[in-house]
Design an enzyme around this catalytic site. Structure first.
Site, PDB file in Angstrom:
ATOM      1  N   ASP A  16       0.863  -1.186   0.000  1.00 60.13           N
ATOM      2  CA  ASP A  16       0.000   0.000   0.000  1.00 60.13           C
ATOM      3  C   ASP A  16       0.897   1.233   0.000  1.00 60.13           C
ATOM      4  OD1 ASP A  16      -2.395   1.583   0.346  1.00 60.13           O
ATOM      5  OD2 ASP A  16      -1.860   1.808   2.454  1.00 60.13           O
ATOM      6  N   SER A  17       0.289   2.373  -0.220  1.00 58.72           N
ATOM      7  CA  SER A  17       1.029   3.634  -0.149  1.00 58.72           C
ATOM      8  C   SER A  17       1.463   3.937   1.287  1.00 58.72           C
ATOM      9  CB  SER A  17       0.139   4.762  -0.650  1.00 58.72           C
ATOM     10  OG  SER A  17      -1.067   4.784   0.089  1.00 58.72           O
ATOM     11  N   CYS A  79      -3.716  -1.076  -2.123  1.00 56.45           N
ATOM     12  CA  CYS A  79      -4.014   0.334  -2.374  1.00 56.45           C
ATOM     13  C   CYS A  79      -4.889   0.479  -3.632  1.00 56.45           C
ATOM     14  CB  CYS A  79      -2.687   1.061  -2.582  1.00 56.45           C
ATOM     15  SG  CYS A  79      -2.850   2.799  -2.964  1.00 56.45           S
ATOM     16  N   GLU A 160      -6.829   9.179   8.888  1.00 55.72           N
ATOM     17  CA  GLU A 160      -5.462   8.934   9.379  1.00 55.72           C
ATOM     18  C   GLU A 160      -5.162   9.771  10.613  1.00 55.72           C
ATOM     19  OE1 GLU A 160      -1.573   8.850   6.755  1.00 55.72           O
ATOM     20  OE2 GLU A 160      -3.271   7.730   5.974  1.00 55.72           O
ATOM     21  N   CYS A 192     -11.286   2.923  -1.229  1.00 55.48           N
ATOM     22  CA  CYS A 192     -10.040   3.416  -0.632  1.00 55.48           C
ATOM     23  C   CYS A 192      -9.754   2.605   0.629  1.00 55.48           C
ATOM     24  CB  CYS A 192     -10.196   4.901  -0.292  1.00 55.48           C
ATOM     25  SG  CYS A 192      -8.768   5.608   0.542  1.00 55.48           S
ATOM     26  N   HIS A 194      -8.758   3.334   3.489  1.00 57.25           N
ATOM     27  CA  HIS A 194      -9.114   3.881   4.801  1.00 57.25           C
ATOM     28  C   HIS A 194     -10.616   3.806   5.131  1.00 57.25           C
ATOM     29  CE1 HIS A 194      -5.219   5.535   3.992  1.00 57.25           C
ATOM     30  NE2 HIS A 194      -5.192   6.315   5.049  1.00 57.25           N
TER      31      HIS A 194
HETATM   32  N1  DGL Z   1      -4.095   3.802  -0.066  1.00 64.00           N
HETATM   33  C1  DGL Z   1      -4.725   4.851  -0.845  1.00 64.00           C
HETATM   34  C2  DGL Z   1      -5.876   4.253  -1.661  1.00 64.00           C
HETATM   35  O1  DGL Z   1      -6.462   3.268  -1.275  1.00 64.00           O
HETATM   36  C3  DGL Z   1      -5.214   5.992   0.025  1.00 64.00           C
HETATM   37  C4  DGL Z   1      -4.112   6.838   0.591  1.00 64.00           C
HETATM   38  C5  DGL Z   1      -3.244   7.482  -0.481  1.00 64.00           C
HETATM   39  O2  DGL Z   1      -3.731   8.361  -1.212  1.00 64.00           O
HETATM   40  O3  DGL Z   1      -2.099   7.077  -0.587  1.00 64.00           O
HETATM   41  O4  DGL Z   1      -6.200   4.777  -2.690  1.00 64.00           O
END
Ligand code: DGL
Length: 273
Positions: A16-17, A79, A160, A192, A194
């Site tokens: 993930d990011s 992600c 977050e 997403c 989150h």
């Molecule tokens: N993990 C990213 C997503 O699911 C969200 C956070 C980011 O923008 O890096 O798109």
């Protein structure tokens, strides 16, 4: 690149990011408690949601190399922004060395099967929404799904920072979901990492009249199906998990509990020099 990683005891690689993808890691651990897991959060480049497709593709290749070196039998792109920008490329790159799954296709399958002809909303980062990947993939299935999309970039940083289930998050969620673009939905896809944390708030906004769909659960189910089909399920009694990040801060570590349900120890692994 090393040889084919096709032993059931090989780990599942998840990336993930940042740490939001721990929602996906958590869903996988719940469903597949005997699997070894290697998680990589690219906190040095967070957020991916505002990055270009080319940048995310370059990061994803580098991360995939690490996960392959660590012997991962499957790479899960947790992600959504990376799933929309880099899945096809990564699949080609990784080729037969490991399986690659993303968090978008399992949801496309699920919605196509269960919501044919319905009006379905999608919220996610700018990268995910602008990519048009859901629009394209639903059109390919031809299930007459009326897809309505909205970029909701404030939601990930809000969560977050621990702002959910409070007045501020209620207001921001209300503001986004009242957008005319999302009128009259039968279901809403949480596009997403989150958003599972605000699932209940969103359901309450809709008075439980709209089905809110959590991609992390659907992706975990799809992963289990893949492993079982390929004879790659692990049955180990004491599996190991490692959580790597490209940039370590205490605040990232403190936030792991939000997304994983318990604190995890983050190990720094610098991929970028
Ligand atoms: N993990 C990213 C997503 O699911 C969200 C956070 C980011 O923008 O890096 O798109």
């Amino acid at each position: 690149m090393k040889s084919i990683n096709n032993n059931p005891t090989n780990p599942i690689g998840i990336f993930d990011s940042g740490i939001g993808g721990l929602t996906v890691a958590h869903a996988i651990r719940e469903l597949l408690p005997h699997e070894n897991i290697i998680y990589f959060g690219d906190t040095a480049h967070l957020p991916y949601g505002d990055k270009s497709e080319a940048a995310i593709q370059a990061y994803s290749i580098k991360i995939a190399n690490l996960l392959l070196e660590k012997g991962c039998k499957v790479i899960v792109i947790a992600c959504h922004s990376a799933s929309s920008a880099a899945y096809e490329l990564l699949k080609e790159y990784v080729n037969h060395h490991a399986f690659v799954i993303n968090v978008i296709d399992p949801m496309i399958d699920y919605v196509s099967e269960n919501f044919a002809g319905a009006s379905v909303g999608l919220i996610g980062t700018k990268r995910t929404i602008q990519s048009g990947v859901y629009v394209r993939k639903f059109a390919e299935r031809d299930k007459k799904i009326k897809l309505k999309t909205l970029a909701t970039p404030l939601l990930a940083p809000m969560i977050e920072e621990g702002f959910f289930n409070n007045q501020i998050s209620h207001k921001i969620i209300e503001q986004y979901l009242s957008d005319p673009e999302l009128n009259q939905l039968d279901a809403l896809i949480l596009g997403c990492t989150h958003y599972p944390l605000i699932k209940r708030e969103i359901e309450e906004f809709y008075n439980d009249k709209v089905k809110v769909l959590d991609s992390s659960l659907v992706a975990a189910q799809s992963l289990r199906h893949l492993l079982s089909e390929r004879g790659l399920l692990n049955h180990q009694a004491n599996p190991e998990s490692h959580f790597y990040v490209s940039d370590y801060t205490e605040s990232f570590e403190n936030s792991t509990r939000l997304f994983f349900g318990e604190n995890v120890r983050l190990e720094k692994h610098n991929l970028w020099n």
